[in-house]
Every structure is written in structure tokens, then in C-alpha cells.
Design a protein around this motif. Structure first.
Motif, PDB file in Angstrom:
ATOM      1  N   ILE A  62       0.837  -1.209   0.000  1.00 14.79           N
ATOM      2  CA  ILE A  62       0.000   0.000   0.000  1.00 14.79           C
ATOM      3  C   ILE A  62       0.865   1.250   0.000  1.00 14.79           C
ATOM      4  O   ILE A  62       0.603   2.211  -0.737  1.00 14.79           O
ATOM      5  CB  ILE A  62      -0.946  -0.026   1.219  1.00 14.79           C
ATOM      6  N   VAL A  63       1.906   1.257   0.829  1.00 14.94           N
ATOM      7  CA  VAL A  63       2.799   2.425   0.883  1.00 14.94           C
ATOM      8  C   VAL A  63       3.518   2.604  -0.453  1.00 14.94           C
ATOM      9  O   VAL A  63       3.681   3.729  -0.936  1.00 14.94           O
ATOM     10  CB  VAL A  63       3.792   2.268   2.049  1.00 14.94           C
ATOM     11  N   THR A  64       3.937   1.504  -1.067  1.00 12.15           N
ATOM     12  CA  THR A  64       4.627   1.603  -2.361  1.00 12.15           C
ATOM     13  C   THR A  64       3.705   2.153  -3.442  1.00 12.15           C
ATOM     14  O   THR A  64       4.102   3.008  -4.243  1.00 12.15           O
ATOM     15  CB  THR A  64       5.157   0.223  -2.765  1.00 12.15           C
ATOM     16  N   ALA A  65       2.455   1.682  -3.480  1.00 15.21           N
ATOM     17  CA  ALA A  65       1.498   2.196  -4.464  1.00 15.21           C
ATOM     18  C   ALA A  65       1.178   3.667  -4.205  1.00 15.21           C
ATOM     19  O   ALA A  65       1.067   4.463  -5.152  1.00 15.21           O
ATOM     20  CB  ALA A  65       0.221   1.355  -4.429  1.00 15.21           C
ATOM     21  N   ALA A  66       1.034   4.041  -2.932  1.00 15.15           N
ATOM     22  CA  ALA A  66       0.765   5.449  -2.604  1.00 15.15           C
ATOM     23  C   ALA A  66       1.943   6.336  -2.967  1.00 15.15           C
ATOM     24  O   ALA A  66       1.761   7.471  -3.446  1.00 15.15           O
ATOM     25  CB  ALA A  66       0.437   5.575  -1.118  1.00 15.15           C
ATOM     26  N   ALA A  67       3.160   5.845  -2.767  1.00 15.35           N
ATOM     27  CA  ALA A  67       4.344   6.623  -3.144  1.00 15.35           C
ATOM     28  C   ALA A  67       4.411   6.824  -4.656  1.00 15.35           C
ATOM     29  O   ALA A  67       4.794   7.906  -5.136  1.00 15.35           O
ATOM     30  CB  ALA A  67       5.603   5.919  -2.640  1.00 15.35           C
ATOM     31  N   PHE A  68       4.033   5.810  -5.415  1.00 18.91           N
ATOM     32  CA  PHE A  68       4.035   5.933  -6.877  1.00 18.91           C
ATOM     33  C   PHE A  68       3.027   6.984  -7.340  1.00 18.91           C
ATOM     34  O   PHE A  68       3.334   7.829  -8.209  1.00 18.91           O
ATOM     35  CB  PHE A  68       3.727   4.577  -7.498  1.00 18.91           C
TER      36      PHE A  68
END
Length: 409
Positions: free
Chosen positions: A225-231
Motif C-alpha cells: 500500500i505504501v509503495t502504491a501510494a508513493a508511486f
């Protein structure tokens, strides 16, 4: 050299003192039985009196144990220095390691688990002091598998009865983004990909909070989730130059792994943003899709609370779904569900639907139940009850009275 006495094994009087590896032993020359062993050194308490003791109680054995303990303590201290932890953290981690080494539960574990014990003590200390540190960071430094590290960590927490608080989502976002290589110019990072760290962390936090409010975080692993939000936050800060960049290329440029469920989390976040964009007045004239909506993430996050209330029928709202978001009549939620009987999403035509977890909006296919076996089919319910189980079926006066009342109702 012969000695007095007799052998308790064969009764022979031929007892000989033999210097075996510079250690005096009393041996029977007939059967080879060792009657007594010489003593090598002294204990700490008896050193001053020069009294001979057994080797298991000697300073040699004590020094051997202390050397093993010292190697472990040195490993813990080196790990704290690599992570640049304060001195208080190092002292606490060392004390935990000393307690763990002396605990009987960790005496017979494998050498690989013993080497991970120091890392677990450092991890526990950081969590207790609210220091943002992930298990993946420790495992990468120790070249360990996360499954094995997690098992040692849970054993340490259980045996030493340690209270370890969970890492907050905000701290996890900051920690995970610290490993990204997009915040400074490098040879392998294109110039348009470089971004200001504070701006990216702030917007990523806002998107993660949006995911938390829309059931996307509950029961999920936080890293995807954090990786997708960062993208999404990285794309929205400079959409003109970054919309063509794929998720995989972004992770490769940032120097982080792409978790397998991250694509699903990205799709779910984009669906939420599209629902919110449909309620924003100046975006209705545009045809929004999953690429163009990224350009307006800043506006969507700025009016997040208002858009969520209009895009979804929240539980604390007693308003009916209508075609126009500003014209709603107060109707209870059961009436709304009757007017929108569609299963799964239950969404009114042209209006907002209820905010449900993804497991309800997109349920997975249920596995077929196995056919009953022959033994199950043979059970009819008329089988005799054994004496040991008869007490489970007997009811007292209160149970009989309650059963009659329930039957009468």
C-alpha cells in the motif's frame, strides 16, 4: 607409578597414575577404568586458596561462556552502530541479549537462530522506543530470511514477556521512503525522476490516510500500500513528465522491490480516486480515467472529507443516495439498501454507494465444499449416547425454563 587401593570395577590393586594430556588420572591397569581425574584450574572464589576443582566449575569453562557472550554482545553493538542508534538503545538491546542467552529456551536452538537473536533484541528495542525500523531492514543487514527472523522474534517476545508496541502507519511511511533513491541526483536516476523528499512524504501520507479511511489498509500488508501510494504521489507532483512511467520502472529507479500485491493496491486506490473525482464540480466536464485522474490528486486530497461523503454513503450518514449530491432527503440506511438491492456494491444508479471493504465489493470465488463421506452419511442422529457424554445433554431447571420460554416466543 602405582597407587594404593583397589579398582571398584574388577577389584584389582594395580592402580596407576597416568599423565594424559598433562592431566593427572588414576587408572586401573587391569581393566582401564578411570578412577579419578586430575584438576586443571580453580574457580573464581577458590583461586586465592589454590584449591583444585573440576573443570566444569573452573575459570576455563567460565571464560569460554563469557567469550561466546562477548561475541554476541559485540554483534549487537555493531548492529546498533550501523543503524546509528542512540547509546540508550544499545544498552537496552545488550541487556535483552544477555537475558535471552541465559534463558533455557535458547540453549538448544540452532546456530542460525542464535545469530539472529541479537538482531531481534535490537528490533524489540527500536519498537519499544518508537524508533521506525522495519523487519525487512534488519533481515537485509543480517542476510536472514524474514520467516526465520519472525519466528525467533516471536519466541523472544514470548519467553522474556516483552511488551512490543506496533509500528504506526505514519512512521512506516517515513521509514520506507527513506530507502528510495529519488531524492538526490544520481547517474542511474533520470533528472525528471528526482523529487523533493518532504513533498513526496507529505503527499504519500495523505494518500495512505485516504486508503485507511476507505478500508484498503485493514487486513493488508502495509508495504504494498505504501509503495502504491508513493508511486501515485510521485506521479502527481510532476504529471507531465511522469505519467508515462510504469510502476515497475518507478520501483527500479527508486531501488526498491515491487511487492506482488502492489498492482492490486494501486488499482484499488485509483478506483477510489475516480469515485471522488466524479463528485468534484470542475472535473465533471472531463472524462476521467486512471491516468488523467492522477493530475488532480492534489485537489482530491484537499477536499477529501467532502468528496468521500458525497462519493459514498457512510455509515454515520442517514441520507439517501440521490442523483444530485447536493439534493438528499434524510432516509435511513435500510431504506437505502432496499432501493438499491444489487448485491456486492449496492450502488444507486447515478449516485453514491456505500463504503464497503474490497472483500465485499469484489468477493473471491468460494471453494466448493467436499462431498460428504460414507461415514458422515451413516450418522442419523439416533445413535446411543455413552455414559461419559450423557452429562452434556442434561439440562438443569433454569435451562428447561429458558427453553420453554424461547419455544413459546
Amino acid at each position: 607409578m602405582a597407587a594404593g587401593g583397589s579398582c571398584p570395577g574388577c577389584g584389582s590393586a594395580a592402580l596407576v597414575e597416568d599423565a594424559h594430556y598433562a592431566q593427572q588420572q588414576l587408572v586401573c591397569a587391569s581393566c582401564g577404568c578411570v578412577l579419578a581425574e586430575g584438576l586443571l584450574t580453580t574457580t573464581y572464589a577458590e583461586e586465592e586458596h589454590l584449591r583444585e576443582v573440576a573443570y566444569s566449575q573452573s575459570t576455563g569453562q567460565k571464560e569460554q561462556l563469557s567469550r561466546c557472550l562477548q561475541r554476541g554482545i559485540r554483534r549487537v553493538q555493531d548492529l546498533c552502530k550501523v543503524l546509528q542508534l542512540p547509546t540508550v538503545f544499545e544498552e537496552t538491546a545488550v541487556s535483552y541479549f544477555q537475558r535471552a542467552v541465559q534463558h533455557p529456551s535458547f540453549h538448544l536452538v540452532s546456530l542460525e537462530k542464535k545469530e539472529l537473536l541479537g538482531g531481534c533484541c535490537v528490533f524489540v528495542t527500536c519498537r519499544q522506543h518508537n524508533w521506525p525500523l522495519t523487519m525487512g531492514t534488519i533481515c537485509s543487514l543480517l542476510y536472514a530470511k524474514q520467516e526465520l527472523f519472525a519466528s525467533v522474534y516471536l519466541s523472544l517476545q514470548k519467553e522474556l514477556e516483552l511488551s512490543v508496541p506496533a509500528l504506526s502507519l505514519a512512521d512506516l511511511v517515513k521509514t520506507h521512503l527513506n530507502s528510495f533513491r529519488l531524492f538526490q541526483h544520481a547517474a542511474d536516476v533520470p533528472a525528471p525522476f528526482v523529487e523533493d523528499k518532504e513533498k513526496m512524504v507529505t503527499r504519500t501520507m495523505q494518500i495512505v490516510e485516504l486508503a485507511s479511511e476507505t478500508w484498503l489498509v485493514t487486513g493488508r500488508h502495509p508495504i504494498p500500500i505504501v509503495t502504491a501510494a508513493a508511486f501515485l504521489s510521485w506521479q502527481s507532483l510532476q504529471p507531465a513528465a511522469r505519467l508515462t512511467c510504469t510502476f515497475a520502472r518507478f520501483c527500479k529507479a527508486a531501488g526498491v522491490d515491487l511487492p506482488p500485491p502492489a498492482h492490486l493496491r494501486l488499482k484499488e486506490l485509483l478506483d477510489i480516486l475516480l469515485r471522488m473525482a466524479s463528485q468534484l464540480a470542475w472535473l465533471r466536464v472531463f472524462k476521467m480515467d486512471k491516468k488523467t485522474v492522477v493530475k488532480h490528486i492534489g485537489d482530491l486530497l484537499q477536499h477529501r472529507i467532502f468528496l468521500l461523503k458525497n462519493a459514498f454513503c457512510l455509515e454515520d450518514e442517514e441520507e439517501q443516495c440521490a442523483t444530485a449530491p447536493g439534493e438528499r432527503s434524510p432516509v435511513s440506511l435500510p431504506a437505502q439498501e432496499e432501493s438499491c438491492p444489487a448485491e456486492g456494491k449496492r450502488q444507486c444508479e447515478g449516485g453514491p454507494g456505500p463504503l464497503l471493504p474490497p472483500c465485499l465489493t469484489n468477493p473471491r470465488k468460494r471453494l466448493r465444499t467436499a462431498a460428504p463421506s460414507a461415514s458422515d452419511l451413516a450418522i442419523t442422529g439416533d445413535e446411543p449416547i455413552s455414559d461419559s457424554e450423557i452429562e452434556q445433554y442434561l439440562r438443569g431447571p433454569e435451562e428447561i425454563r429458558a427453553f420453554r420460554q424461547a419455544k413459546a416466543w
